[in-house]
Design an enzyme around this catalytic site. Structure first.
Site: not given
Length: 177
Positions: A63, A93, A96
């Site tokens: 991402e 996470c 991202c």
């Protein structure tokens, strides 16, 4: 569970294909797709460990890489009032998710929860008013078990290579989830 639009499902399937590409070269199998107003602008995968050793970095998540590589397009889309969507095989996470919020991603759709680093359940109402104003819609849509199966195979392969601590921890987390 609310049914997704065909375009959203196709983007999640494309993310699975990208995760397979990552898996094939020995990377942690996470794939992602970035779209603006219903048009795919980029597809990518996790480049954390393998593939390009001189670019090895812990920020090279699928991402995050898409957002970094497409910053101008995202800025233009935001300024033009367009809808930016990020699709991933794995729950983003905190880095991202943060990159998504900072770059005005309107929607995040993911397939598999991340029991180790997933941040999509983060309470954003206590980290600053700006986050309340720009927080994206976040949707988990368990389209397929394939991403989880790939990750479990990846961890077993890592153990066979002699890397044991992290893969064993991850296998315990996925079995518990």
């Amino acid at each position: 569970m609310k049914e997704l639009a065909l375009f959203d499902k196709q983007c999640l399937e494309d993310a699975i294909k990208a995760a397979k590409d990552a898996y094939e070269i020995g990377n942690y199998p996470v794939g992602a797709v970035l779209a603006v107003d219903g048009e795919v602008i980029a597809v990518g995968y996790n480049e954390l460990d393998r593939g390009n050793p001189e670019r090895r970095s812990y920020v090279n998540h699928a991402e995050n890489l898409l957002i970094i590589k497409n910053g101008i397009a995202l800025s233009d889309a935001y300024k033009g009032g367009k809808i930016i969507s990020l699709y991933s095989t794995l729950e983003p996470c905190i880095q991202c998710l943060g990159a998504s919020v900072t770059n005005h991603v309107n929607r995040i759709l993911f397939i598999e929860s991340d029991p180790n680093g997933g941040a999509c359940n983060l309470r954003h109402d206590n980290i600053g008013i700006w986050y309340k104003e720009v927080w994206p819609e976040i949707i988990q849509y368990p389209l397929s078990q394939e991403p989880k199966k790939m990750m479990i195979e990846f961890f077993h392969n890592e153990i066979k290579k002699g890397h044991t601590e992290w893969p064993k921890k991850m296998l315990r987390l996925y079995k518990a989830s």
